[in-house]
Design a protein around this motif. Structure first.
Motif, short mmCIF file in Angstrom:
data_model
loop_
_atom_site.label_atom_id
_atom_site.label_comp_id
_atom_site.label_asym_id
_atom_site.label_seq_id
_atom_site.Cartn_x
_atom_site.Cartn_y
_atom_site.Cartn_z
N ASP A 213 -7.69 24.19 -12.65
CA ASP A 213 -8.05 24.60 -11.28
C ASP A 213 -7.82 23.49 -10.26
O ASP A 213 -7.56 23.76 -9.09
N SER A 214 -7.96 22.24 -10.72
CA SER A 214 -7.78 21.13 -9.77
C SER A 214 -6.33 20.92 -9.39
O SER A 214 -6.01 20.21 -8.44
N PHE A 215 -5.41 21.56 -10.16
CA PHE A 215 -3.98 21.40 -9.87
C PHE A 215 -3.35 22.65 -9.26
O PHE A 215 -2.38 22.54 -8.52
N LEU A 216 -3.87 23.81 -9.66
CA LEU A 216 -3.20 25.06 -9.27
C LEU A 216 -4.08 25.91 -8.36
O LEU A 216 -5.29 25.69 -8.28
N ILE A 217 -3.42 26.89 -7.74
CA ILE A 217 -4.17 27.83 -6.89
C ILE A 217 -5.15 28.60 -7.77
O ILE A 217 -4.77 29.15 -8.81
N HIS A 218 -6.41 28.63 -7.36
CA HIS A 218 -7.49 29.15 -8.21
C HIS A 218 -7.29 30.63 -8.56
O HIS A 218 -7.64 31.06 -9.66
N ILE B 272 1.61 6.51 -6.79
CA ILE B 272 0.48 7.36 -7.16
C ILE B 272 0.88 8.83 -7.08
O ILE B 272 0.58 9.62 -7.98
N CYS B 273 1.56 9.18 -5.99
CA CYS B 273 1.97 10.59 -5.80
C CYS B 273 2.87 11.04 -6.94
O CYS B 273 2.66 12.13 -7.51
N PHE B 274 3.88 10.22 -7.25
CA PHE B 274 4.78 10.61 -8.34
C PHE B 274 4.07 10.64 -9.68
O PHE B 274 4.32 11.54 -10.50
N PHE C 14 1.10 4.09 -2.81
CA PHE C 14 0.84 5.52 -2.54
C PHE C 14 1.95 6.38 -3.12
O PHE C 14 1.70 7.42 -3.72
N ILE C 15 3.20 5.94 -2.90
CA ILE C 15 4.33 6.74 -3.39
C ILE C 15 4.28 6.81 -4.92
O ILE C 15 4.47 7.88 -5.51
N VAL D 194 0.78 11.21 -10.27
CA VAL D 194 -0.10 12.39 -10.32
C VAL D 194 0.73 13.65 -10.52
O VAL D 194 0.37 14.52 -11.33
N ALA E 295 0.84 -1.21 0.00
CA ALA E 295 0.00 0.00 0.00
C ALA E 295 0.87 1.25 0.00
O ALA E 295 0.61 2.19 -0.75
N SER E 296 1.92 1.26 0.82
CA SER E 296 2.76 2.47 0.89
C SER E 296 3.53 2.67 -0.41
O SER E 296 3.65 3.81 -0.88
N ILE E 297 4.00 1.57 -0.99
CA ILE E 297 4.70 1.72 -2.29
C ILE E 297 3.72 2.22 -3.35
O ILE E 297 4.04 3.09 -4.17
#
Lengths: 126, 235
Positions: A70-75, A13-15, A10-11, A17, A6-8
């Motif tokens: 908008d879903s990635f950056l400050i609106h 997924i983070c990279f 998650f890591i 995304v 699960a932790s691998i």
């Protein structure tokens, strides 16, 4: 053992995304920058009608992409770019090249800024 | 009505905050569960850091609706993953555990206060006495060994004359009552607890039938492996 997987996951997924975000934002910025430059070229040739068409096309594409961006950056940053694009169109319609180029420069700077701020370089990390 | 709908569709900030809070809350609960029970009990320094950082990061998209939700979720996901990997590494490698958590430090050895160790820990005598009192020890002279653990808590072994006597000391044989567990809570049967006291559901239902009660009417029922039970009915 499940937690290790699960932790691998998650890591990864983070990279993934983050990579997708970087690629997507870079591609969008390049696309909009080139559209704005096309409009700039038309304005320089005082071909206002064509410039308005390009600005309209740019604005439409921006409105279609804005929810994803908008879903990635400050609106707030995203909204400012949208405002600049709208103002560019207005100035082109009113045949006001001085105001147009000022707004175009601002829009291109804002786009460059959001693209550069995504890169994992030393200045951004620090 | 049209104005209200337009506001909701365009993104009323209060409503967005509410929805984000719900999403982040569910996400944090899942994250804490994934990190395991270690998080809920006494924490090691690394675990405490992770907990504080996660709570701070999770709060950002809740309060600031102009920040994307991903800016809260991605860092928390990374922290959870790193915490799980770190805890596994600590389990596998004593050296790594020592680097991350340190080692327990003896501050009282054979009744003698080790002042240099206390200086090393920046532990004052007042702090030590507070910790001892919390362990029901009111005199330093009663302590044979005192160890400051890696999570900051203190473990105390009293001198033999001060220790509480147990059944062995008096040569008394005490019957083994096994573990008493809650088998019915607020009308619901807890299957895990039944397993723990090694009784079947049929056994439980027989007791309820004998007492002429319905499980739904039971507020609390405890049972141990010897069959001793306590029943409290709902008011």
């Amino acid at each position: 053992m499940k937690r290790i997987y699960a932790s691998i996951a998650f890591i990864l997924i983070c990279f993934t995304v983050s990579g997708i975000e970087l690629g997507y934002i870079s591609a969008k910025v390049e696309n909009f920058t080139s559209l704005i430059e096309n409009a700039d070229n038309q304005m320089k040739k005082t071909n206002f009608e064509e410039a308005v068409n390009i600005c309209t096309q740019t604005e439409e594409q921006w409105n279609n992409s804005v929810s994803a961006i908008d879903s990635f950056l400050i609106h707030d940053y995203v909204d400012k770019i949208g405002e600049s694009i709208s103002l560019m169109k207005t100035y082109a319609e009113n045949c006001a090249p001085a105001d147009y180029f000022a707004e175009s420069k601002r829009a291109k700077k804002q786009l460059a800024s959001i693209k550069e701020s995504e890169y994992p370089i030393f200045e951004n990390i620090v | 009505m049209a104005y209200l709908c337009a506001n909701i569709i365009s993104g009323d900030k209060m409503l967005i905050s509410v929805i984000r809070t719900l999403i982040v809350y569910v996400f944090i609960i899942i994250a804490v569960r994934l990190m395991g029970k270690r998080q809920i009990s006494d924490m090691q320094p690394s675990e405490l850091v992770i907990t504080l950082v996660i709570s701070d990061i999770a709060a950002i998209p809740m309060q600031n609706t102009s920040q994307p939700l991903l800016s809260g979720i991605i860092p928390v996901l990374m922290l959870v993953a790193l915490e799980i990997l770190t805890s596994i590494l600590m389990m596998k490698s004593g050296k790594f555990r020592k680097i991350l958590c340190g080692s327990p430090v003896v501050v009282i050895e054979d009744g003698k206060l080790l002042q240099n160790q206390m200086k090393r820990l920046r532990l004052t005598i007042e702090d030590l006495c507070i910790q001892l009192r919390q362990q029901d020890v009111f005199s330093i002279e009663d302590v044979q060994y005192c160890i400051v653990e890696t999570n900051g808590t203190v473990s105390v072994l009293e001198k033999p004359q001060k220790r509480k006597p147990c059944a062995d000391d008096f040569n008394i044989k005490i019957p083994d009552n096994k573990i008493e567990t809650v088998v019915i809570s607020d009308g619901n049967i807890l299957d895990n607890s039944l397993k723990l006291c090694r009784k079947s559901k049929k056994y439980l239902m027989d007791i309820l039938r004998h007492e002429k009660v319905n499980e739904k009417d039971v507020f609390l029922m405890t049972l141990d492996a010897n069959g001793k039970y306590n029943l409290i009915m709902k008011e």
